[in-house]
Motif scaffolding. Sequence first.
Motif, PDB file in Angstrom:
ATOM      1  N   GLY A  93     -32.057 -35.997  28.894  1.00 21.82           N
ATOM      2  CA  GLY A  93     -32.296 -34.699  29.525  1.00 21.82           C
ATOM      3  C   GLY A  93     -31.260 -33.677  29.104  1.00 21.82           C
ATOM      4  N   GLU A  94     -31.174 -32.599  29.874  1.00 25.22           N
ATOM      5  CA  GLU A  94     -30.199 -31.550  29.555  1.00 25.22           C
ATOM      6  C   GLU A  94     -28.944 -31.739  30.381  1.00 25.22           C
ATOM      7  N   LYS A  95     -27.849 -31.105  29.941  1.00 21.66           N
ATOM      8  CA  LYS A  95     -26.599 -31.181  30.678  1.00 21.66           C
ATOM      9  C   LYS A  95     -26.558 -30.028  31.672  1.00 21.66           C
ATOM     10  N   SER A  96     -26.966 -30.314  32.915  1.00 20.46           N
ATOM     11  CA  SER A  96     -26.940 -29.302  33.965  1.00 20.46           C
ATOM     12  C   SER A  96     -26.881 -29.999  35.314  1.00 20.46           C
ATOM     13  N   ASP A  97     -26.374 -29.274  36.306  1.00 19.36           N
ATOM     14  CA  ASP A  97     -26.313 -29.839  37.656  1.00 19.36           C
ATOM     15  C   ASP A  97     -27.707 -30.208  38.153  1.00 19.36           C
ATOM     16  N   ALA A  98     -28.675 -29.317  37.917  1.00 17.07           N
ATOM     17  CA  ALA A  98     -30.037 -29.566  38.406  1.00 17.07           C
ATOM     18  C   ALA A  98     -30.627 -30.827  37.790  1.00 17.07           C
ATOM     19  N   ASN A 101     -28.959 -33.940  39.210  1.00 15.84           N
ATOM     20  CA  ASN A 101     -29.442 -34.236  40.555  1.00 15.84           C
ATOM     21  C   ASN A 101     -30.844 -34.827  40.529  1.00 15.84           C
ATOM     22  N   GLU A 102     -31.677 -34.311  39.639  1.00 20.39           N
ATOM     23  CA  GLU A 102     -33.038 -34.845  39.518  1.00 20.39           C
ATOM     24  C   GLU A 102     -33.014 -36.303  39.077  1.00 20.39           C
ATOM     25  N   ARG A 103     -32.165 -36.625  38.114  1.00 22.11           N
ATOM     26  CA  ARG A 103     -32.096 -38.018  37.666  1.00 22.11           C
ATOM     27  C   ARG A 103     -31.594 -38.921  38.789  1.00 22.11           C
ATOM     28  N   LEU A 104     -30.583 -38.464  39.528  1.00 20.88           N
ATOM     29  CA  LEU A 104     -30.051 -39.282  40.616  1.00 20.88           C
ATOM     30  C   LEU A 104     -31.128 -39.574  41.655  1.00 20.88           C
ATOM     31  N   LEU A 105     -31.918 -38.572  42.010  1.00 20.48           N
ATOM     32  CA  LEU A 105     -32.993 -38.790  42.982  1.00 20.48           C
ATOM     33  C   LEU A 105     -34.029 -39.769  42.444  1.00 20.48           C
ATOM     34  N   ARG A 106     -34.344 -39.671  41.162  1.00 21.53           N
ATOM     35  CA  ARG A 106     -35.295 -40.630  40.561  1.00 21.53           C
ATOM     36  C   ARG A 106     -34.741 -42.052  40.624  1.00 21.53           C
ATOM     37  N   GLY A 150     -28.399 -27.162  51.294  1.00 21.99           N
ATOM     38  CA  GLY A 150     -27.245 -26.273  51.198  1.00 21.99           C
ATOM     39  C   GLY A 150     -27.228 -25.476  49.912  1.00 21.99           C
ATOM     40  N   GLU A 151     -26.528 -24.361  49.933  1.00 19.42           N
ATOM     41  CA  GLU A 151     -26.510 -23.430  48.802  1.00 19.42           C
ATOM     42  C   GLU A 151     -25.157 -23.348  48.110  1.00 19.42           C
ATOM     43  N   GLY A 152     -24.128 -23.942  48.680  1.00 11.65           N
ATOM     44  CA  GLY A 152     -22.787 -23.789  48.125  1.00 11.65           C
ATOM     45  C   GLY A 152     -22.407 -24.906  47.184  1.00 11.65           C
ATOM     46  N   GLY A 153     -21.132 -24.868  46.744  1.00 12.58           N
ATOM     47  CA  GLY A 153     -20.607 -25.938  45.914  1.00 12.58           C
ATOM     48  C   GLY A 153     -21.215 -25.993  44.532  1.00 12.58           C
ATOM     49  N   PHE A 154     -21.090 -27.147  43.900  1.00  9.86           N
ATOM     50  CA  PHE A 154     -21.635 -27.361  42.565  1.00  9.86           C
ATOM     51  C   PHE A 154     -21.816 -28.853  42.348  1.00  9.86           C
TER      52      PHE A 154
END
Length: 201
Positions: A93-98, A101-106, A150-154
């Motif tokens: 995949g790509e190198k991004s927070d999103a 997170n998607e991979r972790l949920l999978r 939540g909307e904060g952090g990274f």
Amino acid sequence: MKLVLASNNAKKLVELQALFTPLGIALVNQGSLGIPEAEEPFGTFVENALVKARHAAKLSGLPALADDSGLSVDALGGAPGVRSARYALDAGGEKSDAANNERLLRELAGVADRRARFVCALVAVRSADDSEPLIAMGRWAGEILTAASGEGGFGYDPLMQIPTLGASVASLSAEAKNRHSHRALAAAHLIEQFREVWHLG
């Protein structure tokens, strides 16, 4: 005292600067000095933080501080671990927070045991060949949510629930995060060493 932060992560710079300001430490991002990021070839947070700190100190001629941190999930055998920032990239995949997170949920779909912890290793060196690096660790336990909150952090903050606080990390104020986080815990240990060994503060 000026220290080079061996990172180009602006949000990490803000968090760490807030933690070390009481000691009179001013952090400067290595990217602003034209220093490229170091390779992180090792399997532990401490080893990677140490190589990053030495790299920044060598190229800047200044004392350096490095942070290597990530998420360790029990059901995944400690993964993503030191590969936390590249977790999705490692799977094509790509190198991004999103994407991470998607991979972790999978990976955790249908898994009941969602215990995890944020881990932080902080290393400070006076020079590239400092034989007595300051090393501090911090761990912040929680559970992985089934959806972002939540909307904060990274990073993985939207998926990390802290049961003792009743909120995801991304839902906490910056002040609350700086009081409780893995980085705050590691910083507290490092501050003790800065005072004892480097005679700061």
